[in-house]
Structure formats: structure tokens, C-alpha cells
Design an enzyme around this catalytic site. Structure first.
Site, PDB file in Angstrom:
ATOM      1  N   SER A   1     -29.882   3.991  10.545  1.00  0.00           N
ATOM      2  CA  SER A   1     -29.631   5.380  10.942  1.00  0.00           C
ATOM      3  C   SER A   1     -29.461   5.593  12.438  1.00  0.00           C
ATOM      4  CB  SER A   1     -30.758   6.283  10.440  1.00  0.00           C
ATOM      5  OG  SER A   1     -30.724   6.330   9.040  1.00  0.00           O
TER       6      SER A   1
ATOM      7  N   LYS B   1     -33.861  13.887  17.814  1.00  0.00           N
ATOM      8  CA  LYS B   1     -33.632  14.084  16.381  1.00  0.00           C
ATOM      9  C   LYS B   1     -34.747  14.983  15.846  1.00  0.00           C
ATOM     10  CE  LYS B   1     -32.948  11.155  12.212  1.00  0.00           C
ATOM     11  NZ  LYS B   1     -32.915   9.741  11.749  1.00  0.00           N
TER      12      LYS B   1
ATOM     13  N   SER C   1     -28.543   8.667   9.571  1.00  0.00           N
ATOM     14  CA  SER C   1     -29.013  10.045   9.554  1.00  0.00           C
ATOM     15  C   SER C   1     -29.203  10.620  10.957  1.00  0.00           C
ATOM     16  CB  SER C   1     -30.350  10.129   8.798  1.00  0.00           C
ATOM     17  OG  SER C   1     -31.335   9.362   9.479  1.00  0.00           O
TER      18      SER C   1
END
Ligand code: ZN
Lengths: 488, 481
Positions: A180, A81, A156
Site C-alpha cells: 500500500s 494517511k 491504499s
């Protein structure tokens, strides 16, 4: 060949690398080919680091050749990420404000992956500063769900989940502040583990809400998740909130099953808002767990209804402070024509931050303001304690808690944009776990009629990740959902 | 009402930099005077993703200071964030302690013209310093530069209750506080470099009133003189405001060194809302019993106690004791020397006189002194015995100061020893009296002022080395007195 190679789990690939049936360079090239093939549709990657990944793969092959691999996963390529700082590799946290920012140091977890020999394929898309539940607040582009390209992969860490699901990477790291990791895992038929707060170092992870953020592994199988988790679960003296506990052994005993375990089913989590197909899939899964030898216990977590409001107050308050450093003075983007200091601040931040980020900064600034602090922030802290106590009481009765990961399956891109409140409801089952600092895991538990994945969430006692993985594995063994071919 | 009908009320907030080698939340150096931004790392630069790690030495020093000031040290205190935007504040917030500081409720005794006074210390808390904005002529026009070497330097803020009643008391308090911190080795007391700095809260109220007036905060007080001037100016200003029917506004005022006035910096209306909240990146600060006890046991004797003891143990006047105890190295050296002398007052005279002159003129720190306490004791004994004159001893001390050689060697080499041999002195006296028979007559006729002439002649003949006592004794005897 590339399609079959990229279908392997991390542990399977690790075994083939150990047996010298395949090289890390081959596996990395297969991933790169798969990325080239599907990422134009999925759009999981913000940046592919082809040269860096191949160089790391060559080094890994040399170690394998010399018979000195660094870990069982040495040579298995993964993605990150874009919230993790990578030395020398641009890191933007999904924001325009950090465009062009090349960190001078690696996050602790990135260092640990490098030390274990895993080639890093690149940086994965995310909601800006990890604020969002659909990847649509990324400043760059939304990521698409590989199971249905018209839908969101969740957020996310949606880029990480989509890349893992689409076989672009063998595994990935995400972060989980209010769900997330777990919510996108649930949306994409992958496994996501949010470790106990303090288990994995936050050093070098761009902060959203410091008291809630926790990095964790995302992979296609429970075993991969456990293996990846063990590489990053380390005490870190650079993170004062890092727990000084031993790295857990989650692989031994992974196959021990659920016989004799007491699993709590919180009545507050099976509410009206749930999609009927999700509810049906969950009920069937609970029955299966019973058949496998677990005992289901009806429990209550009475303060659940306050969790959403509490979460958004606390997370926004911390975010408003954590994001103050993006002022255009030292790094990232600076407003070009600002005159004077105040204009420099307002224009840099006005141009650099997206709508969702601004919304939360304003909410947090308001909640912390003199005159409102007691009514909002302080009260939220008190409710947080009550929520924690709910869990402590529950874990006096049960070994783990089972619930849906999300009330609905992956929704359509664009469906909830402009309606933040309905978007926030996507996290309603996941965020109490962050408020309590507990470990949580999402494991695939089926598909809807329309072929959308459904996730089951397991919550555990602090530092009890091994048990959550064991329960998830018992369920996974019955289904092999991860073998199902992804349509993209 | 005239100024004399008003009572000034003062509280001080003192910022003291702790003498640690590294910063409070990272490993960067705290050394003064480095190239801009050379003592920085991702943590103190506020890069994304960084986290603070507490320097334990900072805690030890704060506990030490708290105990010395009689504070209660809290077993658990809490870090908070103070949020505001400024270019030299890298994270957009300062990590500090807010409603739960590490130490609370101590006191400091000071001297005032009307006797001892106890000033209450409300709290001591820890925080990180910010960087420095440089509005420098060498930068391109309109540009400002930021130097973050100071960002993250550990500070201790010591807040007094408003117990001080005039500028002299405030100065006395600030000096006493500085002495204590320097004694403890936690601060260097350097006002010029800003490692010890002070803000003053000043208000006035009619004499006899128990309600404090509206206060103003005075900043930029980087010397004892400025503190005194600023308080006196500000008190008079506030009385003027009240006298002309106005109201004192709560505000922050700067001391203008050049004009000698305080002027408004910011008012209450544009005061910051700092949005304090507990720092989530740091667990609560815990001070163990073991740490507190070990600091308590290693506390040195503090200036005030030492002064009292110097008076009682060495029989020194208060004036001498105060000067000798103002700095710990001086006091320690005095005690080391006192062990080698019989008369501490005479030793004190040497310390206050010749030694302090030498230290000042040569710019030598006490730590670099070349002679030993035993050598100084030997020199004083030599003077006592009359082996050298007091004047010659000053030369000897100067030589010891520069070379560290033994006094006996210096006296021998320079031939400074006094002649105390009766026969030798008597011969010279006889010779002088014989050569000056006319003067002897005058003396015997009653012109006693000639006596000094005889002494001078004898000393001259003996090149100044005649033992003055012996010379006098023999002269008087021979002159028939
Ligand atoms: Zn530093």
C-alpha cells in the site's frame, strides 16, 4: 512563487529554512495554496488542518529564529494517511464507521513528527481500513492520479501518494500491508519505503492486519524518503513487536552507488501478466544498474505463486478480528434505531462498513472458523514460512532484489471495481515482501508512452533499508524523474 | 440404578486474579472499588490503534504458582485471541493462552476421609479479564451501562483433570488451591469480590465404569458452600436424567443461588466458535531460566509442608496444625511466638482460644497486632510460674492486644499478681479455718463437700489473687488430709 516553492524537495526546503531564505509559514501557506488550487481535482485530502499547520509553522519559525531547530526537517509541512491517530483531529481511516471520531492520543509516529517540528497539513484519503489497491473503497470519494485524473493513484495510501506527487505536501506517511505504500508510489512517480516489520512503531496506527502492517515514508526523492524514515524509525516500548535496534543512518553513504552490489532478478516476478511497457521500462532499468556497476543475478523465489492466496487468507483473518472493536458501543458511529444488542451490532456494522471491508471480514471469519482453521489459516502460515525461506536463500546470493512494483501502470478509475480478484493482482509483486517482513522500496524508473509513471521495486534483507535507499539513489541520480512537471 | 450406584466425576477450572498493581497489558490500576471507568486508558478501552504491552510481574506470578503446583514451566508459550462480541469486551476479542499455556502438568495433594489424594493440574494459563455490564435501575429504562475498570485485569486460569469424585473433594481441592495461591502472595483468595472464582465440570457414570459420562459446566460458584451444593444437585439431576432413560446434554448451567438448582445457560448448539488464532500483536511469551530459577528459590514453605512440620517440630495435634497453618501470617506469628515459649501446645491453645477470639471480635488483622512475640512468651511464662492466674492472664492479653504494653506493667498496674508467699497465704487460711470452726468439724466428720467452701472463702479474702496451688496445699495440710 508558490509553485516553485512547493516544487522543492524536503531536504532542499530544509536547507532554505536553515539559511533563513524562506520561513516555515511561507512554505506552509504555499502548500495550503497549492491544496486549494489542485485538490478539488485530485481529492487527496479528507481533512485539511490549516490552523494546526500554521500554528506549528509559526512555532518552527520561532525555533529557527532562536537557532534551535528540532531536526533537519523542522518546519517542512507534510501530510498523513488518515490511518494515523492524531490527538484532537478527526481520524476516520476512510470509513463511515469512524466518522466524527476524535482520537484522545497521537500515534507514536505522529508524535515523532511533531517532536521533529514538522507541521501537519491534514489527513489524506485512503481505502477504507486500508483495504484496497485503488482508493476507490474509501467511504468518502476516490482520489485521482495527478498524472492522469481519469486514473487511480493506487491504494491504499493513494491519498498520500497523490498529495506528494501533486506538490500539495512535501512528504507524507503511509502504511503498507501488502504494497500500500509502494504500489501508489509506483503509480505516481514518487518514492515509497516499506520498512522492515518492527522498524517503525504501529502504536496508534489503525490496524488492518497486525502481522503485516508497517508505516513508512512517501516522498518525491530518495533523500527525502531517507530523511523522513530516520525520523520515524525508533524502538517503541508501546509496540511489543517493535524491534529494539538502533535508528539507521541512511543519509551518510546515500551517494555511494551500486558498484560491486549483486542484484537478484527473480524469474517468477517477470511473468506473463506484465504490461509490455512496464516490462520494457524495467529491462532498460536493469541494464542501467548493470552499467552503474551492479551485477545482475538470476534468482528463483519458487513459492511466489502462493503468495497472493496466502496473503489474503492471513490479512483477512487478522482483519476480521482487528475490526471487531467497531461495535458502536464506545466511539464512532452507532446505528440509530437498533433495538437490542444483536441489532446494535449488526446494524452498526452493516451500515458503517463498506463492501470491500465486509468481504474481507467474512473471508477472515470463515478462514478462522472451527473446522476450517487447519485447511486455511494454519496452512497459510506454513506457506508464509516457505516464502520467508525463499527470501533467506536468495539473500545468501544477492544484496538486494529488483522487480517491477506493479504489473501495470495506473489503471482507470472504475476499471477494476466489481472484480476484486483482478484488483488483488495489482499487489502480486509487493505482498511477498510483507509476508516475509522485509523492507521494500519503490523508486520511479520511467514513464509509458502515455506519460504514466512506472515504478521499480527493491527488496532487501531485514533492517537493510539504507542499502535499498542507496541503490534507489544511484538510479535516481541518473534520471531526476522527480523534476518532471506534474500535469495537474 | 439408584444414585449410590453412580460415580460423580468433577474437574475444576479456577480463575484467580493476580495481585499485581497494574493491568496485564497497560499501566492502569487494578484496585477494587473505583468509580466506573476510572481505571481505564486507550489500551484497555480498546481504542483504535492501541497495542498490548505485557506486564512482566504477571509472568513472575504465574511461574511462581506453576512451580508451587509442581508444573513444568514452558520456556515458550503463545498468546492467542479468543474472538466474540460482548459489550464489556472492548476489543471484540480476549487475549488469552490457548493451546500453548505457560504451565502444564502439576498436582495438588488434598485430604480425603480415605487419606491423601493427588489431583492432577492439567494447565495454568494467563489471560485478561473483561469488563462488567451493569443492568442498573438508575440507568434510563432499557439501558445498560458498561464499566471497564476490570477490563485487562490479569487472570490465571488453573484447570484440573477430572480427578475429583465428590463435592467434598472438590471443596477440599478448591480450599487447598486457594491456600497455596494466598501463601505465594499471588492472589488474595477473595471469593466475594470475584478475585478467586470457580467453574465446575460435572458428569456421572455407573460405578466401575471407566468411560466418563457427558459433562455439564457449572458457573457462578462464588463460595465453597455453593460449589458443594451445586455439584450435589447437578450429579443427582444427571442421574435422574439417565434413570428416566434420557441423555445428559453438554451445556453450560448456572447455579441459581436463590432456588438452589442449576439451570441451563446455553447449550452446545449455541456455543461460540471463538476462532482462536495466535495474537499477532504480542511475540511468544518467553520465560528465561533465570526467572524460573529465581522464582523457585524464593518459593515459601507451602501450607501442607508447614502443617506436617508443625506436627513434628512442635508436637501439635493435626487439628491445631491445620488451623495454625491455614494462613501464612498466622503461621509466621505462631512460629515467632514459639521461639519464646517452652510448651508449644499451650501456646497453640492460646492461639486457638483467646487470641483468635480477640482477633475476630476486634476485627484486627495480624499485621496490626500491637504486642510482640516476646511479650506473649513473657505472659505465658508468668502463668507457668504461677505469678498470675490463667483467668487474669486473659485480661492481660486483652490489654496487650489493645495497647501493646508489656505484660509485667499491666499485671503490676492492675494488681493481678498472685500471692504465692507461704506466710501470707497461711495467715489467711488459718484465719478462715478459725472463723469457721463449725464447718471444720463437719469436714472432719466426713462431709468432704465443705472443702470448696473453704477455698472460696480464702480466695474471696485474698481478692482472687491467692495462688490456687498453694491455697490447696495449705488447706489440705491444715485440715489434716
Ligand atoms: Zn488501561
Amino acid at each position: 512563487m508558490s509553485s516553485t516553492l512547493t516544487d522543492l524537495s524536503m531536504l532542499e526546503l530544509g536547507a532554505k529554512l536553515a539559511a533563513r531564505e524562506v520561513s516555515s509559514v511561507e512554505a506552509t501557506r504555499a502548500s495550503l495554496a497549492r491544496i486549494a488550487q489542485v485538490d478539488p481535482k485530485v481529492r487527496a485530502f479528507l481533512r485539511v488542518d490549516e490552523a494546526g499547520a500554521l500554528k506549528a509553522a509559526e512555532a518552527s519559525d520561532a525555533r529557527r529564529q532562536a537557532g534551535s531547530p528540532l531536526s533537519a526537517l523542522d518546519g517542512v509541512p507534510v501530510g498523513l494517511k488518515d490511518i494515523f491517530l492524531t490527538e484532537g483531529l478527526e481520524t476516520t481511516c476512510g470509513s463511515r464507521l469512524l466518522e466524527g471520531f476524535v482520537p484522545p492520543y497521537d500515534a507514536t509516529v505522529v508524535r515523532l513528527l511533531k517532536e521533529a517540528g514538522l507541521p501537519l497539513l491534514g489527513k489524506l484519503n485512503m481505502d477504507e481500513f486500508a483495504m484496497g489497491s485503488s482508493n476507490e473503497s474509501s467511504a468518502y470519494f476516490p482520489t485521482h492520479n495527478p498524472w492522469d485524473l481519469t486514473r487511480t493513484p493506487g491504494g491504499s495510501s493513494g491519498g498520500s501518494a497523490a498529495a506528494v506527487a501533486a506538490r500539495e505536501v512535501f512528504g507524507a506517511l503511509g502504511t503498507d500491508t501488502g504494497g500500500s505504500i509502494r504500489q501508489p508510489a509506483g503509480f505516481t512517480n514518487t518514492v515509497g519505503l516499506k520498512p522492515t516489520y518492527g522498524r517503525v512503531s504501529r502504536y496508534g496506527v489503525i490496524a488492518y492486519a497486525s502481522s503485516l502492517d508497517q508505516p513508512g515514508p512517501m516522498a518525491r526523492t530518495v533523500g527525502d524518503t531517507a530523511a523522513l524514515f530516520q525520523l520515524i524509525a525508533r524502538h517503541d516500548p508501546l509496540d511489543s513487536t517493535s524491534a529494539d535496534v538502533e535508528t539507521p543512518d541512511c543519509l551518510t553513504g546515500l551517494e555511494d552507488g551500486v558498484r560491486g552490489l549483486r542484484l537478484g532478478v527473480p524469474r517468477e516476478y517477470f511473468s506473463d501478466g506484465m504490461d509490455p511497457e512496464v516490462a520494457g521500462t524495467l529491462r532498460a532499468s536493469l541494464e542501467e544498474l548493470e552499467k552503474l556497476g551492479a551485477t545482475l543475478v538470476d534468482i528463483s523465489l519458487p513459492h511466489t505463486k502462493y503468495a497472493l492466496a496466502t496473503y489474503y487468507l492471513l490479512a483477512s483473518s487478522e482483519a476480521s478480528s482487528n475490526l471487531a472493536r467497531y461495535d458502536g458501543i464506545r466511539y464512532g458511529q452507532r446505528a440509530k434505531d437498533a433495538r437490542g444488542l444483536k441489532e446494535l451490532y449488526t446494524q452498526t456494522r452493516g451500515q458503517g462498513f463498506g463492501a470491500e471491508v465486509k468481504l474481507r471480514i467474512m473471508l477472515g471469519t470463515y478462514a478462522l472458523s472451527a473446522g476450517y482453521y487447519d485447511a486455511y489459516y494454519l496452512r497459510a502460515q506454513k506457506v508464509r514460512t516457505l516464502i520467508r525461506e525463499d527470501f533467506t536463500r536468495a539473500f545468501g546470493q544477492v544484496d538486494a532484489i529488483v522487480s517491477p512494483t506493479s504489473p501495470v501502470p495506473a489503471f482507470k478509475l472504475g476499471d477494476k471495481v466489481g472484480d476484486p480478484l483482478s484488483m488483488y493482482l495489482m499487489d502480486v509483486y509487493t505482498l511477498p515482501c510483507n509476508l516475509a517482513g522485509l523492507p521494500g522500496l519503490s523508486v520511479p524508473c520511467g514513464f509509458t508512452q502515455g506519460g504514466l509513471p512506472v515504478g521499480m521495486q527493491l527488496l532487501g534483507r531485514p533492517f537493510d533499508e539504507a542499502r535499498l535507499l542507496r541503490i534507489a539513489r544511484a538510479f535516481e541520480r541518473e534520471h531526476d524523474f522527480f523534476r518532471r512537471a506534474v500535469p495537474v | 440404578m439408584p444414585l449410590s450406584d453412580f460415580q460423580t466425576v468433577i474437574g475444576l477450572e479456577v480463575h484467580a486474579q493476580l495481585l499485581t498493581q497494574s493491568k496485564i497489558f497497560c499501566g492502569c490500576s487494578t484496585a477494587f472499588g473505583a468509580e466506573p471507568n476510572h481505571h481505564t486508558c486507550p489500551v484497555c478501552l480498546g481504542m483504535p490503534g492501541v497495542l498490548p504491552v505485557l506486564n512482566q510481574r504477571v509472568v513472575e506470578y504465574a511461574v511462581r504458582a506453576g512451580l508451587a503446583l509442581g508444573c513444568s514451566v514452558k520456556p515458550t508459550s503463545v498468546w492467542s485471541r479468543k474472538n466474540y462480541f460482548y459489550p464489556d469486551l472492548p476489543k471484540g476479542y480476549q487475549i488469552t493462552q490457548y493451546d500453548q499455556p505457560i504451565c502444564e502438568w502439576g498436582e495438588l495433594v488434598i485430604d480425603t476421609p480415605s487419606g491423601e489424594k493427588t489431583v492432577r493440574v492439567r494447565r495454568i494459563h494467563l489471560e485478561e479479564d473483561a469488563g462488567k455490564s451493569v443492568h442498573d435501575a438508575s440507568a434510563s429504562a432499557g439501558q445498560s451501562l458498561v464499566d471497564l475498570n476490570r477490563a485487562g485485569v490479569p487472570l490465571m486460569e488453573i484447570v484440573s483433570e477430572p480427578d475429583l469424585r465428590d463435592a467434598d473433594e472438590a471443596v477440599e481441592y478448591l480450599k487447598a488451591l486457594r491456600d497455596v495461591l494466598v501463601y505465594l502472595g499471588v492472589n488474595d483468595g477473595n471469593l466475594e469480590e470475584g478475585s478467586f472464582r470457580c467453574d465446575a465440570n460435572v458428569s456421572v457414570m455407573p460405578k466401575g465404569s471407566t468411560t466418563y459420562g457427558q459433562r455439564c459446566e457449572l458457573k457462578n460458584l462464588n463460595s465453597f458452600r455453593f460449589l458443594k451444593q451445586a455439584i450435589e444437585y447437578e450429579a443427582a439431576r444427571q442421574v435422574d436424567v439417565l434413570e428416566s432413560g434420557g441423555k445428559v446434554q453438554q451445556e453450560t448451567r448456572l447455579w441459581d443461588v436463590n432456588k438452589g438448582v442449576t439451570r441451563s445457560m446455553r447449550s452446545k448448539e449455541d456455543a461460540h466458535d471463538y476462532r482462536y488464532f495466535p495474537e499477532p500483536d504480542l511475540p511468544p511469551l518467553r520465560v528465561s531460566d533465570a526467572l524460573r530459577d529465581s522464582q523457585r528459590q524464593s518459593l515459601p514453605e507451602l501450607p501442607r509442608a508447614k502443617r506436617t512440620r508443625f506436627i513434628s517440630e512442635y508436637g501439635l495435634p493435626a487439628y491445631d496444625a491445620r488451623i495454625l497453618t491455614a494462613e501464612r501470617p498466622l503461621a509466621d506469628f505462631f512460629e515467632a511466638c514459639a521461639a519464646h515459649v517452652s510448651d508449644a501446645k499451650k501456646l497453640s491453645n492460646w492461639f486457638l482460644g483467646e487470641l483468635s477470639r480477640l482477633l475476630k471480635e476486634e476485627g484486627t488483622p495480624l499485621s496490626a497486632l500491637r504486642f510482640t512475640p516476646a511479650q506473649l512468651g513473657e505472659l505465658l511464662a508468668t502463668v507457668e510460674k504461677g505469678t498470675v492466674s490463667a483467668n487474669a492472664a486473659k485480661d492481660v492479653l486483652g490489654e496487650m492486644f489493645r495497647t501493646g504494653r508489656a505484660p509485667a506493667d499491666i499485671i503490676a498496674e492492675k494488681g493481678l499478681a498472685q500471692v504465692s508467699d507461704v506466710g501470707a497465704v497461711e495467715a489467711v487460711v488459718d484465719d478462715i479455718l478459725a472463723k469457721n470452726a463449725g464447718e471444720v468439724e463437719k469436714y472432719k466428720a466426713g462431709k468432704k463437700s465443705v472443702y470448696g467452701f473453704f477455698v472460696g472463702q480464702v480466695m474471696k479474702a485474698m481478692k482472687g489473687k491467692g495462688n490456687p496451688g498453694l491455697v490447696n496445699e495449705l488447706l489440705k495440710k491444715k485440715l489434716g488430709d
